[in-house]
Design a protein around this motif. Structure first.
Motif: not given
Length: 489
Positions: A266-286
């Motif tokens: 959830e924290r990482t999702r929030h950062v992606i959204g704050a950067a304006g990359f929702t739906d463009k950049v996803k998470i690899a919990f690699d």
């Protein structure tokens, strides 16, 4: 229903979320016996003529491994790919792990191994003391289709056709001072942008990740500088820290960490959204595992030999299995942003497969992962879980964790009872109807929460098929158990 009953409400009429099978991905590193003496052991009677352990390949096929991340990990921050290709390989000293590296298992061997398993290769590049040029040259070696320097080198090494490696990563935990060539916040974003630009100049179709953390300082700066080039950001999690001292935490202490992977997502999702990359950049919990790897600081032989403690079978109990189940539930529940996860590692150290000289042991985590691979269906159904919490000291987690999946042939209700000693009563409501009746289920549990598999007792923990019948509209889930309840359409 009593106060100790958990109610699970799943409603497919509200839609469903498709998820990516890369969530059941894997990771292997040049650390201890993961490669040498693990999946690769030339001369072993269990190895084929390429040196690949065939029993390990078969176990990976059982897990239907979709992707394998390699070669690191910390290792890659001092790995130079060109030292491990071709006929004339010279051993090097890896400064990240402070041991000699024979370089006999390199890119060509890794690709061949992935083909044998049937999984996609995911190459993590050297974001430590490596350069953007070195990374892009590696892409050319693997994917180059012209008769140019590195593509010709691949051909001369016996591989005329390009490997077609789709998944690439830039750096590993490059924010950490434990990495060779660690970067600052200000350095990382521009470095990734230049590396990605050069890699995509060789092959524009690659899927590209970069090392990140679930906070705004590092990852927001990364995405602002390089987000336009990225498909994924890579985050890692280990929750039982045994780096310096190998004292694995007890069952209940481990269970208290079981909700933290979801919080990290959830924290990482929030950062992606704050950067304006929702739906463009996803998470690899690699990289993920309950327990961190034991590798005390220092170059003395006693420090290196201490890594053998990672192999102790009693470490890998039902705590590991149920934490793994909770982790996978968190990823599946957030499948609109998590599109890959890689258990770290797959073989030896803390992995689900323990390969020894005479065979292998499938640890508790192997069976947990196999249940997910085999029984989770194509759509995640919106699900609410409400019930009692499991207390330990000042902390608590939900006693029962659950996800529900569905396809055209039925539903799977995945239930995790974290209570070490008490059965969990579960009331299940599917599409507005209370579930009753007798249904097939597969249960993974043990004779105690500390049960484990070993060379002497390889099946102490193994899945068992049962028929589950409700009692007054409630299903009883055994203590410290993972349950896959199957409901035909």
């Amino acid at each position: 229903m009593g106060a100790n009953t958990t109610t699970i409400i799943a409603d497919s009429r509200l839609g469903g979320q498709r998820w990516d099978r890369m969530i059941f991905g894997h990771f292997i590193e040049h650390f201890h016996t993961q490669i040498y003496g693990g999946l690769y052991e030339p001369g072993s009677p269990l190895a084929d003529d390429r040196g690949f352990r065939t029993d390990v390949i078969e176990a990976m096929r059982e897990l239907k491994a979709p992707v394998m991340r390699w070669p690191g990990g910390n290792y890659v921050s001092d790995h130079h790919w060109y030292e491990a290709v071709g006929p004339n390989r010279i051993p090097s000293y890896n400064k990240a792990w402070r041991v000699p590296e024979p370089n006999t298992f390199g890119t060509d061997e890794f690709i061949a191994w992935c083909k044998a398993v049937g999984c996609e290769p995911y190459i993590c590049t050297n974001g430590g003391n490596g350069t953007a040029e070195e990374m892009s040259n590696w892409v050319e070696y693997c994917n180059g289709r012209y008769d140019t320097r590195y593509a010709l080198q691949r051909q001369q090494n016996g591989n005329r056709k390009p490997f077609g490696v789709t998944y690439w990563g830039i750096g590993n935990e490059s924010y950490g001072d434990w990495q060779i060539g660690a970067k600052t916040v200000a350095e990382w974003g521009p470095y990734v942008a230049e590396s990605a630009k050069m890699m995509r100049a060789v092959d524009e179709d690659i899927i590209l990740s970069a090392a990140a953390v679930p906070d705004t300082e590092w990852t927001l700066a990364l995405l602002r500088a390089a987000g336009r080039y990225l498909d994924l950001i890579s985050i890692h999690g280990y929750w039982d820290h045994t780096h310096q001292v190998n004292e694995p935490k007890d069952y209940l202490t481990c269970m208290m960490r079981a909700e933290e992977p979801g919080q990290m997502i959830e924290r990482t999702r929030h950062v992606i959204g704050a950067a304006g990359f929702t739906d463009k950049v996803k998470i690899a919990f690699d990289e993920w595992n309950l327990r961190g790897w034991h590798h005390p600081d220092g170059t003395g032989q006693d420090k290196i030999d201490a890594r053998d403690l990672n192999d102790l079978p009693e470490t890998y109990t039902m705590a590991d299995a149920l934490f793994s189940a909770s982790f996978l539930n968190a990823c599946l529940r957030n499948a609109n942003v998590v599109t890959m996860a890689n258990v770290a590692p797959s073989v030896n150290t803390r992995g689900p497969i323990f390969a020894h000289r005479d065979g292998l042991v499938k640890r508790t985590t192997f069976h947990a992962m196999k249940l997910y691979v085999d029984h989770v269906r194509e759509l995640m159904v919106p699900t609410d879980v409400a019930g009692p919490r499991l207390q330990h000291g000042a902390r608590s987690v939900a006693t029962v964790d659950a996800v529900v999946s569905k396809d055209g042939t039925g539903s799977t209700i995945t239930l995790v009872n974290r209570d070490p000693v008490a059965a969990a009563e579960c009331r299940i409501i599917l599409d507005g109807q209370v579930l009753t009746g007798a249904w097939s289920a597969i249960i993974l549990d043990g004779d105690s929460p500390d049960a484990f598999n070993s060379i002497d007792k390889p099946d102490a923990v193994a899945p068992r098929s049962v028929t589950m019948k409700d009692a007054a509209g409630s299903y009883s889930i055994p203590p410290h158990a993972l349950c896959m309840l199957q409901i035909p359409a």
